[in-house]
Design a protein around this motif. Structure first.
Motif, PDB file in Angstrom:
ATOM      1  N   GLU A   1       0.816  -1.213   0.000  1.00  0.00           N
ATOM      2  CA  GLU A   1       0.000   0.000   0.000  1.00  0.00           C
ATOM      3  C   GLU A   1       0.854   1.269   0.000  1.00  0.00           C
ATOM      4  O   GLU A   1       0.586   2.220  -0.737  1.00  0.00           O
ATOM      5  CB  GLU A   1      -0.932   0.006   1.208  1.00  0.00           C
ATOM      6  N   ALA A   2       1.892   1.298   0.832  1.00  0.00           N
ATOM      7  CA  ALA A   2       2.724   2.492   0.914  1.00  0.00           C
ATOM      8  C   ALA A   2       3.558   2.685  -0.350  1.00  0.00           C
ATOM      9  O   ALA A   2       3.773   3.827  -0.785  1.00  0.00           O
ATOM     10  CB  ALA A   2       3.630   2.422   2.140  1.00  0.00           C
ATOM     11  N   LEU A   3       4.035   1.596  -0.930  1.00  0.00           N
ATOM     12  CA  LEU A   3       4.802   1.696  -2.172  1.00  0.00           C
ATOM     13  C   LEU A   3       3.937   2.268  -3.287  1.00  0.00           C
ATOM     14  O   LEU A   3       4.332   3.217  -3.979  1.00  0.00           O
ATOM     15  CB  LEU A   3       5.331   0.315  -2.580  1.00  0.00           C
ATOM     16  N   VAL A   4       2.751   1.699  -3.459  1.00  0.00           N
ATOM     17  CA  VAL A   4       1.842   2.194  -4.489  1.00  0.00           C
ATOM     18  C   VAL A   4       1.440   3.635  -4.188  1.00  0.00           C
ATOM     19  O   VAL A   4       1.407   4.492  -5.078  1.00  0.00           O
ATOM     20  CB  VAL A   4       0.591   1.294  -4.592  1.00  0.00           C
ATOM     21  N   GLY A   5       1.163   3.920  -2.907  1.00  0.00           N
ATOM     22  CA  GLY A   5       0.777   5.272  -2.533  1.00  0.00           C
ATOM     23  C   GLY A   5       1.865   6.286  -2.807  1.00  0.00           C
ATOM     24  O   GLY A   5       1.592   7.384  -3.306  1.00  0.00           O
ATOM     25  N   ALA A   6       3.114   5.942  -2.488  1.00  0.00           N
ATOM     26  CA  ALA A   6       4.226   6.862  -2.735  1.00  0.00           C
ATOM     27  C   ALA A   6       4.403   7.105  -4.225  1.00  0.00           C
ATOM     28  O   ALA A   6       4.632   8.243  -4.657  1.00  0.00           O
ATOM     29  CB  ALA A   6       5.515   6.307  -2.133  1.00  0.00           C
ATOM     30  N   ASN A   7       4.297   6.037  -5.021  1.00  0.00           N
ATOM     31  CA  ASN A   7       4.439   6.208  -6.462  1.00  0.00           C
ATOM     32  C   ASN A   7       3.335   7.086  -7.025  1.00  0.00           C
ATOM     33  O   ASN A   7       3.567   7.969  -7.856  1.00  0.00           O
ATOM     34  CB  ASN A   7       4.450   4.848  -7.156  1.00  0.00           C
ATOM     35  N   ARG A   8       2.110   6.852  -6.572  1.00  0.00           N
ATOM     36  CA  ARG A   8       0.995   7.670  -7.060  1.00  0.00           C
ATOM     37  C   ARG A   8       1.099   9.108  -6.544  1.00  0.00           C
ATOM     38  O   ARG A   8       0.773  10.057  -7.258  1.00  0.00           O
ATOM     39  CB  ARG A   8      -0.337   7.046  -6.658  1.00  0.00           C
ATOM     40  N   GLY A   9       1.564   9.256  -5.303  1.00  0.00           N
ATOM     41  CA  GLY A   9       1.713  10.594  -4.754  1.00  0.00           C
ATOM     42  C   GLY A   9       2.778  11.401  -5.475  1.00  0.00           C
ATOM     43  O   GLY A   9       2.587  12.585  -5.779  1.00  0.00           O
ATOM     44  N   CYS A  10       3.916  10.772  -5.751  1.00  0.00           N
ATOM     45  CA  CYS A  10       4.972  11.450  -6.520  1.00  0.00           C
ATOM     46  C   CYS A  10       4.468  11.819  -7.906  1.00  0.00           C
ATOM     47  O   CYS A  10       4.697  12.935  -8.391  1.00  0.00           O
ATOM     48  CB  CYS A  10       6.207  10.560  -6.628  1.00  0.00           C
TER      49      CYS A  10
END
Length: 249
Positions: free
Chosen positions: A74-83
């Motif tokens: 979740e955090a990996l996907v979230g960080a990628n989407r956030g960036c």
């Protein structure tokens, strides 16, 4: 602390990152930054945006500690989407964005500065992509807007940094300033833009994005796809765990 927005003079919006200790943004932080930049650009009273930071450096990328402390992806996907959202917000902002960079500008910081219209930097600033050492890829799209092609490749492969003075020589950094004069230097450039016809400036931003030879959103998304592959193969966790174990921030 966090992401804040203020206005100065006639039409200058200032978006500030203040996330100790190193402005490594959490998933929420990246989305907050994207929202702040987009909202500033949509305000009809805004003529130019200055993006800067408080603290030790401009931006150290994603919060790897948050990523490793979160189970699953979740955090990996979230960080990628956030960036992705934050970089796109800077690029697509309806008015010019000036990045005022001090200290370190690493990983996601390069994504922000590389997508800005203008970069002003302190004389102690440096830029780099440590992604290979973190088991990831990304923001080479934006680094390629700051340095020549072969230097960009060497920086990705070796994780070496470049100084603001080098970028100034390339023309990527418009002005160098002492750290304590950086904000004033950025606001001075912003004032020169804000003095122009606001309707014309907005159309100028639209026109320059329209003739850009590289689709920065699609290019960056391709890089992110390979980051997902590295994670599936275990390289991502291996390198991120080592970073956290070494006390990285």
């Amino acid at each position: 602390m966090g992401i804040s927005t203020s206005t100065h003079g006639e039409g200058i919006a200032e978006v500030v990152m203040d996330v100790p200790p190193v402005n490594a943004l959490t998933v929420r932080g990246w989305f907050d930054l994207a929202d702040a930049v987009r909202e500033a650009g949509r305000d009809p009273g805004t003529r130019v945006v200055v993006l800067r930071a408080e603290g030790r450096g401009f931006n150290a990328g994603v919060d790897i500690k948050e990523m490793q402390a979160t189970s699953g992806f979740e955090a990996l996907v979230g960080a990628n989407r956030g960036c992705y959202a934050a970089f796109a917000a800077v690029y697509e902002c309806e008015v010019p964005v000036i990045a005022a960079v001090h200290g370190f500008c690493l990983g996601g910081g390069v994504g922000l500065a590389g997508n800005a219209d203008i970069v002003v930097a302190s004389d102690d600033a440096y830029f780099g992509l440590p992604e290979v050492e973190r088991g990831a890829l990304g923001a080479a799209t934006h680094l390629a807007r700051l340095v020549p092609q072969h230097l960009m490749r060497a920086m990705v492969y070796t994780c070496r940094n470049v100084t603001a003075a080098e970028l100034h020589a390339f023309g990527s950094v418009l002005e160098l300033a002492p750290r304590d004069g950086l904000r004033d230097a950025a606001l001075e450039v912003a004032a020169r833009i804000a003095d122009k016809d606001p309707y014309v400036i907005r159309r100028a931003k639209e026109s320059l994005n329209g003739i850009d030879p590289v689709d920065v959103k699609r290019s960056y998304r391709f890089e992110q796809g390979l980051t997902y592959e590295l994670n599936l193969m275990g390289a991502g966790d291996r390198h991120r765990d080592a970073f956290v174990a070494e006390g990285g921030s």
